[in-house]
Scaffold this motif. Structure first.
Motif, mmCIF file in Angstrom:
data_model
loop_
_atom_site.group_PDB
_atom_site.id
_atom_site.type_symbol
_atom_site.label_atom_id
_atom_site.label_comp_id
_atom_site.label_asym_id
_atom_site.label_seq_id
_atom_site.Cartn_x
_atom_site.Cartn_y
_atom_site.Cartn_z
ATOM 1 N N MET A 1 -1.747 -5.979 3.431
ATOM 2 C CA MET A 1 -2.592 -4.770 3.829
ATOM 3 C C MET A 1 -3.608 -5.673 4.455
ATOM 4 O O MET A 1 -4.448 -6.157 3.683
ATOM 5 N N ALA A 26 -3.859 -1.322 7.194
ATOM 6 C CA ALA A 26 -2.774 -1.132 8.588
ATOM 7 C C ALA A 26 -2.342 -1.989 7.663
ATOM 8 O O ALA A 26 -2.638 -3.174 7.219
ATOM 9 N N ALA A 27 -1.153 -2.108 7.602
ATOM 10 C CA ALA A 27 0.192 -2.794 6.453
ATOM 11 C C ALA A 27 0.199 -3.887 7.761
ATOM 12 O O ALA A 27 0.760 -3.871 8.866
ATOM 13 N N THR A 28 0.399 -5.392 7.214
ATOM 14 C CA THR A 28 1.145 -6.427 7.695
ATOM 15 C C THR A 28 2.274 -7.076 7.295
ATOM 16 O O THR A 28 2.839 -7.595 8.606
ATOM 17 N N SER A 29 2.597 -5.453 6.691
ATOM 18 C CA SER A 29 4.285 -6.013 6.767
ATOM 19 C C SER A 29 5.236 -4.962 6.778
ATOM 20 O O SER A 29 4.627 -4.309 5.341
ATOM 21 N N PRO A 30 6.941 -4.469 6.117
ATOM 22 C CA PRO A 30 7.650 -3.362 5.733
ATOM 23 C C PRO A 30 7.342 -3.966 4.062
ATOM 24 O O PRO A 30 6.972 -2.400 3.283
ATOM 25 N N ARG A 33 3.346 -2.420 3.165
ATOM 26 C CA ARG A 33 3.296 -0.998 3.441
ATOM 27 C C ARG A 33 4.116 -0.254 2.084
ATOM 28 O O ARG A 33 3.290 0.632 0.988
ATOM 29 N N ARG A 34 4.675 -0.707 1.836
ATOM 30 C CA ARG A 34 6.011 0.005 0.564
ATOM 31 C C ARG A 34 4.957 -0.727 -0.207
ATOM 32 O O ARG A 34 5.005 0.705 -1.724
ATOM 33 N N PHE A 36 1.264 -1.036 -1.355
ATOM 34 C CA PHE A 36 0.314 -0.125 -0.410
ATOM 35 C C PHE A 36 0.389 1.867 -0.801
ATOM 36 O O PHE A 36 -0.189 2.206 -1.922
ATOM 37 N N LEU A 37 1.780 1.615 -0.510
ATOM 38 C CA LEU A 37 1.946 3.474 -0.306
ATOM 39 C C LEU A 37 2.794 4.016 -2.002
ATOM 40 O O LEU A 37 1.895 4.854 -3.195
ATOM 41 N N TRP A 40 -1.537 3.497 -3.746
ATOM 42 C CA TRP A 40 -1.503 4.897 -3.103
ATOM 43 C C TRP A 40 -1.457 6.129 -4.117
ATOM 44 O O TRP A 40 -1.886 7.044 -4.438
#
Length: 70
Positions: A1, A26-30, A33-34, A36-37, A40
């Motif tokens: 991330m 910006a996510a660096t991988s799927p 992203r999961r 970080f979400l 958050w």
């Protein structure tokens, strides 16, 4: 991330300045992203509230340091 937090001060007149913040992620991988979400959803509102709480102190310090030019 990858996360970037930008603070910007734009003079509008000799005595008025616009202050803005921007956060980009910006996510660096799927998987990143999961994760970080999930993070958050859990902590995002607290982070936003802390930043909002800091703004008055930032303004006071900026006004304390401001010296009108002759």
């Amino acid at each position: 991330m990858k996360i970037a937090w930008t603070l910007e001060a734009e003079p509008l007149s000799p005595t008025v300045t616009r202050f803005a913040t921007e956060t980009r992620a910006a996510a660096t991988s799927p998987e990143a992203r999961r994760q970080f979400l999930r993070y958050w959803r859990k902590f995002g509102i607290g982070i936003v509230l802390i930043r909002l709480a800091l703004l008055p102190a930032l303004r006071r310090e900026a006004e304390r340091r401001w010296r009108p030019s002759a």
